[in-house]
Design a protein around this motif. Structure first.
Motif, PDB file in Angstrom:
ATOM      1  N   ALA A 297       0.839  -1.195   0.000  1.00 33.98           N
ATOM      2  CA  ALA A 297       0.000   0.000   0.000  1.00 33.98           C
ATOM      3  C   ALA A 297       0.877   1.248   0.000  1.00 33.98           C
ATOM      4  CB  ALA A 297      -0.903  -0.002   1.235  1.00 33.98           C
ATOM      5  N   SER A 298       0.407   2.288  -0.670  1.00 33.07           N
ATOM      6  CA  SER A 298       1.158   3.544  -0.687  1.00 33.07           C
ATOM      7  C   SER A 298       0.216   4.708  -0.948  1.00 33.07           C
ATOM      8  CB  SER A 298       2.239   3.513  -1.758  1.00 33.07           C
ATOM      9  OG  SER A 298       1.666   3.584  -3.055  1.00 33.07           O
ATOM     10  N   ALA A 299       0.572   5.852  -0.370  1.00 34.09           N
ATOM     11  CA  ALA A 299      -0.212   7.062  -0.601  1.00 34.09           C
ATOM     12  C   ALA A 299      -0.142   7.471  -2.068  1.00 34.09           C
ATOM     13  CB  ALA A 299       0.302   8.193   0.296  1.00 34.09           C
ATOM     14  N   ALA A 300       1.015   7.228  -2.700  1.00 35.34           N
ATOM     15  CA  ALA A 300       1.162   7.595  -4.107  1.00 35.34           C
ATOM     16  C   ALA A 300       0.180   6.822  -4.991  1.00 35.34           C
ATOM     17  CB  ALA A 300       2.597   7.347  -4.568  1.00 35.34           C
ATOM     18  N   GLU A 301      -0.012   5.534  -4.693  1.00 33.20           N
ATOM     19  CA  GLU A 301      -0.972   4.740  -5.469  1.00 33.20           C
ATOM     20  C   GLU A 301      -2.397   5.201  -5.174  1.00 33.20           C
ATOM     21  OE1 GLU A 301      -2.581   1.822  -8.035  1.00 33.20           O
ATOM     22  OE2 GLU A 301      -0.663   2.864  -7.900  1.00 33.20           O
ATOM     23  N   ALA A 302      -2.664   5.570  -3.919  1.00 35.66           N
ATOM     24  CA  ALA A 302      -3.985   6.115  -3.580  1.00 35.66           C
ATOM     25  C   ALA A 302      -4.257   7.377  -4.393  1.00 35.66           C
ATOM     26  CB  ALA A 302      -4.059   6.423  -2.085  1.00 35.66           C
ATOM     27  N   ALA A 303      -3.253   8.255  -4.480  1.00 35.46           N
ATOM     28  CA  ALA A 303      -3.419   9.501  -5.239  1.00 35.46           C
ATOM     29  C   ALA A 303      -3.671   9.207  -6.716  1.00 35.46           C
ATOM     30  CB  ALA A 303      -2.176  10.377  -5.071  1.00 35.46           C
ATOM     31  N   ARG A 304      -2.973   8.215  -7.262  1.00 37.07           N
ATOM     32  CA  ARG A 304      -3.169   7.862  -8.675  1.00 37.07           C
ATOM     33  C   ARG A 304      -4.604   7.396  -8.930  1.00 37.07           C
ATOM     34  NH1 ARG A 304      -3.340   3.812 -12.220  1.00 37.07           N
ATOM     35  NH2 ARG A 304      -3.351   2.217 -10.595  1.00 37.07           N
ATOM     36  N   LEU A 305      -5.119   6.584  -8.032  1.00 35.70           N
ATOM     37  CA  LEU A 305      -6.485   6.077  -8.189  1.00 35.70           C
ATOM     38  C   LEU A 305      -7.520   7.190  -8.007  1.00 35.70           C
ATOM     39  CD1 LEU A 305      -5.951   2.743  -6.263  1.00 35.70           C
ATOM     40  CD2 LEU A 305      -6.649   2.903  -8.648  1.00 35.70           C
ATOM     41  N   TYR A 306      -7.305   8.057  -7.009  1.00 32.66           N
ATOM     42  CA  TYR A 306      -8.216   9.187  -6.821  1.00 32.66           C
ATOM     43  C   TYR A 306      -8.203  10.097  -8.055  1.00 32.66           C
ATOM     44  CZ  TYR A 306      -8.864   8.300  -1.785  1.00 32.66           C
ATOM     45  OH  TYR A 306      -9.197   7.764  -0.565  1.00 32.66           O
ATOM     46  N   ALA A 307      -7.003  10.272  -8.656  1.00 32.18           N
ATOM     47  CA  ALA A 307      -6.902  11.130  -9.845  1.00 32.18           C
ATOM     48  C   ALA A 307      -7.712  10.552 -10.999  1.00 32.18           C
ATOM     49  CB  ALA A 307      -5.438  11.293 -10.241  1.00 32.18           C
ATOM     50  N   LYS A 308      -7.668   9.232 -11.174  1.00 27.93           N
ATOM     51  CA  LYS A 308      -8.462   8.600 -12.235  1.00 27.93           C
ATOM     52  C   LYS A 308      -9.949   8.858 -12.004  1.00 27.93           C
ATOM     53  CE  LYS A 308      -7.741   4.554 -13.920  1.00 27.93           C
ATOM     54  NZ  LYS A 308      -7.547   3.101 -14.055  1.00 27.93           N
ATOM     55  N   SER A 309     -10.390   8.696 -10.777  1.00 30.99           N
ATOM     56  CA  SER A 309     -11.802   8.911 -10.463  1.00 30.99           C
ATOM     57  C   SER A 309     -12.188  10.370 -10.641  1.00 30.99           C
ATOM     58  CB  SER A 309     -12.101   8.465  -9.029  1.00 30.99           C
ATOM     59  OG  SER A 309     -11.904   7.072  -8.877  1.00 30.99           O
ATOM     60  N   ALA A 310     -11.306  11.273 -10.200  1.00 36.75           N
ATOM     61  CA  ALA A 310     -11.586  12.703 -10.311  1.00 36.75           C
ATOM     62  C   ALA A 310     -11.729  13.107 -11.775  1.00 36.75           C
ATOM     63  CB  ALA A 310     -10.483  13.508  -9.633  1.00 36.75           C
ATOM     64  N   LYS A 311     -10.822  12.623 -12.608  1.00 36.19           N
ATOM     65  CA  LYS A 311     -10.858  12.974 -14.029  1.00 36.19           C
ATOM     66  C   LYS A 311     -12.069  12.354 -14.736  1.00 36.19           C
ATOM     67  CE  LYS A 311      -5.923  13.798 -14.273  1.00 36.19           C
ATOM     68  NZ  LYS A 311      -4.596  13.265 -14.604  1.00 36.19           N
ATOM     69  N   ALA A 312     -12.614  11.280 -14.126  1.00 40.39           N
ATOM     70  CA  ALA A 312     -13.821  10.669 -14.689  1.00 40.39           C
ATOM     71  C   ALA A 312     -15.085  11.366 -14.186  1.00 40.39           C
ATOM     72  CB  ALA A 312     -13.870   9.182 -14.335  1.00 40.39           C
ATOM     73  N   GLY A 313     -14.887  12.405 -13.324  1.00 37.14           N
ATOM     74  CA  GLY A 313     -16.028  13.214 -12.899  1.00 37.14           C
ATOM     75  C   GLY A 313     -16.508  13.002 -11.489  1.00 37.14           C
ATOM     76  N   ASP A 314     -15.736  12.297 -10.635  1.00 35.81           N
ATOM     77  CA  ASP A 314     -16.181  12.056  -9.261  1.00 35.81           C
ATOM     78  C   ASP A 314     -15.678  13.181  -8.349  1.00 35.81           C
ATOM     79  OD1 ASP A 314     -17.372  10.129  -7.235  1.00 35.81           O
ATOM     80  OD2 ASP A 314     -15.387  10.453  -6.405  1.00 35.81           O
ATOM     81  N   PRO A 315     -16.570  14.020  -7.803  1.00 34.13           N
ATOM     82  CA  PRO A 315     -16.130  15.172  -7.008  1.00 34.13           C
ATOM     83  C   PRO A 315     -15.503  14.789  -5.668  1.00 34.13           C
ATOM     84  CG  PRO A 315     -18.518  14.981  -6.939  1.00 34.13           C
ATOM     85  CD  PRO A 315     -18.040  13.973  -7.928  1.00 34.13           C
ATOM     86  N   LEU A 316     -15.963  13.672  -5.068  1.00 37.29           N
ATOM     87  CA  LEU A 316     -15.412  13.268  -3.782  1.00 37.29           C
ATOM     88  C   LEU A 316     -13.949  12.855  -3.922  1.00 37.29           C
ATOM     89  CD1 LEU A 316     -16.000  12.864  -0.801  1.00 37.29           C
ATOM     90  CD2 LEU A 316     -16.758  10.542  -1.308  1.00 37.29           C
ATOM     91  N   ALA A 317     -13.618  12.150  -5.000  1.00 35.61           N
ATOM     92  CA  ALA A 317     -12.227  11.768  -5.251  1.00 35.61           C
ATOM     93  C   ALA A 317     -11.365  13.015  -5.447  1.00 35.61           C
ATOM     94  CB  ALA A 317     -12.136  10.862  -6.473  1.00 35.61           C
ATOM     95  N   ALA A 318     -11.917  14.013  -6.133  1.00 39.54           N
ATOM     96  CA  ALA A 318     -11.183  15.267  -6.330  1.00 39.54           C
ATOM     97  C   ALA A 318     -10.921  15.956  -5.001  1.00 39.54           C
ATOM     98  CB  ALA A 318     -11.963  16.190  -7.259  1.00 39.54           C
ATOM     99  N   LEU A 319     -11.915  15.924  -4.130  1.00 41.06           N
ATOM    100  CA  LEU A 319     -11.771  16.531  -2.811  1.00 41.06           C
ATOM    101  C   LEU A 319     -10.686  15.825  -2.009  1.00 41.06           C
ATOM    102  CD1 LEU A 319     -13.089  18.762  -1.097  1.00 41.06           C
ATOM    103  CD2 LEU A 319     -14.664  17.062  -0.221  1.00 41.06           C
ATOM    104  N   TYR A 320     -10.700  14.480  -2.004  1.00 41.16           N
ATOM    105  CA  TYR A 320      -9.682  13.703  -1.295  1.00 41.16           C
ATOM    106  C   TYR A 320      -8.284  14.024  -1.831  1.00 41.16           C
ATOM    107  CZ  TYR A 320     -13.342  10.663   0.687  1.00 41.16           C
ATOM    108  OH  TYR A 320     -14.415  10.162   1.365  1.00 41.16           O
ATOM    109  N   LEU A 321      -8.185  14.111  -3.155  1.00 42.06           N
ATOM    110  CA  LEU A 321      -6.885  14.351  -3.772  1.00 42.06           C
ATOM    111  C   LEU A 321      -6.390  15.758  -3.448  1.00 42.06           C
ATOM    112  CD1 LEU A 321      -4.773  12.945  -5.442  1.00 42.06           C
ATOM    113  CD2 LEU A 321      -5.925  13.704  -7.505  1.00 42.06           C
ATOM    114  N   GLY A 322      -7.317  16.697  -3.379  1.00 39.25           N
ATOM    115  CA  GLY A 322      -6.934  18.048  -2.976  1.00 39.25           C
ATOM    116  C   GLY A 322      -6.314  18.061  -1.595  1.00 39.25           C
TER     117      GLY A 322
END
Length: 229
Positions: free
Chosen positions: A40-65
Motif C-alpha cells: 500500500a502507498s499514498a502515491a498509489e492512492a493519489a493515482r487512483l483518486y486522480a483517475k476517479s476525479a478525471k472521470a467526474g467524481d467530485p469526492l475523489a477530487a476533494l480527497y486528492l486536494g
C-alpha cells in the motif's frame, strides 16, 4: 443497486478498478491510503483518486486536494494542484470545498473523543483544537453512549477499541442500532491490527481506522474526509 465495496475481496476490487469502476477505484485508493493492503502507498492512492476525479467524481477530487495540500509520502505538497482539485470538487457539487478543508476546520465541527487514557485524550484534543475542531471527551464507551442518548451534539466520533466494560465496536453497534445514528461518522483510533476486528468494524459502518501511535497529518486528513463524505 449500489455495491458494498467494503465486502469485496481485494482481487475483485483491483479488477473492477482496472476496468474503470469509480467506486472500486475509490475503495481501493482508501485501502492504499490506510495501509491495509500489501504494498500500500499514498502515491498509489493519489493515482487512483486522480483517475476517479478525471472521470467526474467530485469526492475523489476533494480527497486528492487534501493529499496535495497536506502532503503524504510520495505525494508532493502543491497548493496550486490542491486548488485545482478543490475547484473540480466544487464544480461537481461540493460547494465551498476549499473553505471546508482549511485550517479553520469544517465549520467548527464537534468531535466526541472516546478513550480511557486521560493523557492520550489531552494530546489528541490539543491537536484537534489546533486544527479548528471542538472536542467533547468521554472516558469510556458508556459515557459516550449516555452523551449521545441525552442529546449531546457530535459531528464525528473518534474512539479507541480496547476499553474497560464496553469496547469501541460494541459502542459502534449501539450507535448504529439502538441510537439509530446511521450517518454519524466514526473513526477508530487504536493499536488493534487484527483483520477480523477490521472487518467487523467495516460491517458496522466505521469511516476510518487509524493506528496508534498515529501520524498527526494522517489523523486530521482522515477526520476531514469522514466529515465531508
Amino acid at each position: 443497486m449500489a455495491q458494498d465495496y467494503s465486502k469485496k475481496p481485494i482481487e475483485e476490487l483491483m479488477a473492477e478498478a482496472k476496468g474503470g469502476n469509480i467506486e472500486a477505484q475509490n475503495a481501493l485508493a482508501m485501502l492504499h491510503e490506510l495501509g491495509l493492503i500489501p504494498e500500500a502507498s499514498a502515491a498509489e492512492a493519489a493515482r487512483l483518486y486522480a483517475k476517479s476525479a478525471k472521470a467526474g467524481d467530485p469526492l475523489a477530487a476533494l480527497y486528492l486536494g487534501v493529499m496535495h495540500e497536506k502532503g503524504a509520502e510520495g505525494v508532493p505538497v502543491d497548493k496550486s494542484i490542491a486548488d485545482s482539485y478543490y475547484h473540480m470538487a466544487e464544480k461537481g457539487g461540493y460547494h465551498k470545498a476549499v473553505d471546508r478543508l482549511t485550517e479553520a476546520g469544517v465549520g467548527r465541527r464537534t468531535i466526541l473523543l472516546v478513550d480511557d487514557s486521560a493523557s492520550f485524550r489531552n494530546v489528541t484534543r490539543a491537536l484537534l483544537n489546533k486544527c479548528g475542531f471542538d472536542v467533547v471527551e468521554a472516558p469510556d464507551a458508556s459515557h459516550a453512549i449516555r452523551f449521545l442518548q441525552n442529546g449531546g451534539r457530535a459531528d464525528l466520533v473518534i474512539s479507541d477499541v480496547e476499553m474497560p466494560n464496553m469496547d469501541g465496536l460494541e459502542m459502534l453497534a449501539i450507535i448504529r442500532g439502538r441510537l439509530q445514528k446511521k450517518d454519524l461518522p466514526v473513526v477508530m483510533l487504536t493499536s488493534v491490527r487484527e483483520v477480523g476486528v477490521l472487518k467487523k468494524a467495516k460491517m458496522l459502518g466505521v469511516q476510518g481506522w487509524v493506528l496508534k501511535p498515529y501520524d498527526n497529518d494522517m489523523l486530521v486528513q482522515i477526520v476531514r474526509k469522514a466529515l465531508v463524505a
